[in-house]
Design an enzyme around this catalytic site. Sequence first.
Site, PDB file in Angstrom:
ATOM      1  N   ASP A 100       0.800  -1.238   0.000  1.00  0.00           N
ATOM      2  CA  ASP A 100       0.000   0.000   0.000  1.00  0.00           C
ATOM      3  C   ASP A 100       0.828   1.281   0.000  1.00  0.00           C
ATOM      4  O   ASP A 100       0.252   2.364  -0.129  1.00  0.00           O
ATOM      5  CB  ASP A 100      -0.957   0.000   1.191  1.00  0.00           C
ATOM      6  CG  ASP A 100      -0.243  -0.143   2.541  1.00  0.00           C
ATOM      7  OD1 ASP A 100      -0.838  -0.746   3.460  1.00  0.00           O
ATOM      8  OD2 ASP A 100       0.906   0.329   2.665  1.00  0.00           O
ATOM      9  N   HIS A 115       6.765  -7.793  -0.831  1.00  0.00           N
ATOM     10  CA  HIS A 115       5.649  -8.367  -1.604  1.00  0.00           C
ATOM     11  C   HIS A 115       5.230  -7.451  -2.745  1.00  0.00           C
ATOM     12  O   HIS A 115       4.108  -7.526  -3.251  1.00  0.00           O
ATOM     13  CB  HIS A 115       4.457  -8.657  -0.689  1.00  0.00           C
ATOM     14  CG  HIS A 115       4.691  -9.802   0.232  1.00  0.00           C
ATOM     15  ND1 HIS A 115       3.880 -10.066   1.314  1.00  0.00           N
ATOM     16  CD2 HIS A 115       5.645 -10.757   0.276  1.00  0.00           C
ATOM     17  CE1 HIS A 115       4.325 -11.129   1.967  1.00  0.00           C
ATOM     18  NE2 HIS A 115       5.398 -11.571   1.357  1.00  0.00           N
TER      19      HIS A 115
HETATM   20  N1  APR Z   1      -2.954  -3.184  15.500  1.00  0.00           N
HETATM   21  C1  APR Z   1      -2.191  -4.295  15.753  1.00  0.00           C
HETATM   22  N2  APR Z   1      -2.361  -5.499  15.110  1.00  0.00           N
HETATM   23  C2  APR Z   1      -3.357  -5.556  14.207  1.00  0.00           C
HETATM   24  C3  APR Z   1      -4.208  -4.461  13.921  1.00  0.00           C
HETATM   25  C4  APR Z   1      -3.964  -3.234  14.611  1.00  0.00           C
HETATM   26  N3  APR Z   1      -4.698  -2.143  14.392  1.00  0.00           N
HETATM   27  N4  APR Z   1      -5.102  -4.845  12.963  1.00  0.00           N
HETATM   28  C5  APR Z   1      -4.826  -6.149  12.687  1.00  0.00           C
HETATM   29  N5  APR Z   1      -3.784  -6.571  13.437  1.00  0.00           N
HETATM   30  C6  APR Z   1      -3.105  -7.880  13.393  1.00  0.00           C
HETATM   31  C7  APR Z   1      -4.063  -9.066  13.352  1.00  0.00           C
HETATM   32  O1  APR Z   1      -4.296  -9.525  14.661  1.00  0.00           O
HETATM   33  C8  APR Z   1      -3.297 -10.094  12.513  1.00  0.00           C
HETATM   34  O2  APR Z   1      -2.619 -11.041  13.346  1.00  0.00           O
HETATM   35  O3  APR Z   1      -2.378  -7.929  12.184  1.00  0.00           O
HETATM   36  C9  APR Z   1      -2.245  -9.278  11.762  1.00  0.00           C
HETATM   37  C10 APR Z   1      -2.413  -9.298  10.230  1.00  0.00           C
HETATM   38  O4  APR Z   1      -2.134 -10.602   9.798  1.00  0.00           O
HETATM   39  P1  APR Z   1      -2.562 -11.054   8.322  1.00  0.00           P
HETATM   40  O5  APR Z   1      -3.935 -10.636   8.052  1.00  0.00           O
HETATM   41  O6  APR Z   1      -2.209 -12.506   8.209  1.00  0.00           O
HETATM   42  O7  APR Z   1      -1.634 -10.163   7.379  1.00  0.00           O
HETATM   43  P2  APR Z   1      -0.079 -10.358   7.056  1.00  0.00           P
HETATM   44  O8  APR Z   1       0.633 -11.017   8.165  1.00  0.00           O
HETATM   45  O9  APR Z   1       0.423  -9.066   6.587  1.00  0.00           O
HETATM   46  O10 APR Z   1      -0.160 -11.370   5.792  1.00  0.00           O
HETATM   47  C11 APR Z   1       1.027 -11.726   5.153  1.00  0.00           C
HETATM   48  O11 APR Z   1      -0.187 -12.795   3.392  1.00  0.00           O
HETATM   49  O12 APR Z   1      -2.156 -12.618   2.294  1.00  0.00           O
HETATM   50  C12 APR Z   1      -0.798 -12.503   2.146  1.00  0.00           C
HETATM   51  O13 APR Z   1       0.502 -11.194   0.673  1.00  0.00           O
HETATM   52  C13 APR Z   1      -0.384 -11.100   1.742  1.00  0.00           C
HETATM   53  O14 APR Z   1       1.372  -9.712   2.637  1.00  0.00           O
HETATM   54  C14 APR Z   1       0.319 -10.570   2.986  1.00  0.00           C
HETATM   55  C15 APR Z   1       0.811 -11.836   3.659  1.00  0.00           C
END
Ligand code: APR
Length: 240
Positions: A100, A115
């Site tokens: 983003d 990514h």
């Molecule tokens: N503050 C703190 N933690 C947060 C908040 C917040 N405001 N909002 C969400 N979270 C946490 C959630 O609890 C979750 O564990 O952020 C985490 C996001 O995890 P994912 O949704 O799995 O995202 P991410 O780890 O970035 O995914 C990795 O997977 O789908 C693919 O390519 C995509 O880059 C991504 C990769």
Amino acid sequence: MHELAELIRTNQPCVVLTGAGVSTESGIPDFRSATGIWKQYDPYEVASIDAFHRDPERVWEFYALRLDVLADAEPNRAHRALAELEARGLVQAVISQNVDRLHAAAGSRDVIEVHGSIGAADCLACGRHEASVRELLPFPRCADCGAILKPGVVMFGELLPTAAIDRATALAQTAGLLLVVGTSLEVWPVAGLPGETLDHGGKLAIVNRDPTPFDDRASFVAHGSAGEILAQCVSSMSSS
Ligand code: APR
């Protein structure tokens, strides 16, 4: 002195690893939370390289929606706090899984996008790279060979950009502290970076709303809002 602030100060260099959770307070849903995108969409239907080869228009319909959500998104307190820590010389670099570009928009200078980034696209037929696809929607085509372009993000089943993951690994290995913010640490190879830091004698700090597989190996764990916790951390540094 906020415990995290003290850990950052005394375990330099501090390298940051972020995921979708750092951008949810900017109105961008994450992937695996209860309200995450993968609850609505099957990632292998809309975000894998096989899906792109099978039905590129379906993939672009999904990414066009993502681009819409991102169009109005602004950096939040978490992005700004990390940029501030970098400006104070307390953060060496930000390794981000996010596409983003909000870290850069917040003023972070050294951001490793492992990514890719959603605004760009690539032609798998002739190799042309398109820096901006928004005006080419709904189905961006290559200006050189006419083939439909692939979104500039790393899709499931694709390798990460070599230069980015090599640098991210080197940073994780030499970090005194790896500050992990807003990621479930479930997606490899990025999920292996905290282990690299620990194996090379560094420490871990984790700020994430939900538990992660590395919580029990971290020197600091906070389950809460990234914006709130990082803003408090920076302001505690200012007041001391
Ligand atoms: N503050 C703190 N933690 C947060 C908040 C917040 N405001 N909002 C969400 N979270 C946490 C959630 O609890 C979750 O564990 O952020 C985490 C996001 O995890 P994912 O949704 O799995 O995202 P991410 O780890 O970035 O995914 C990795 O997977 O789908 C693919 O390519 C995509 O880059 C991504 C990769």
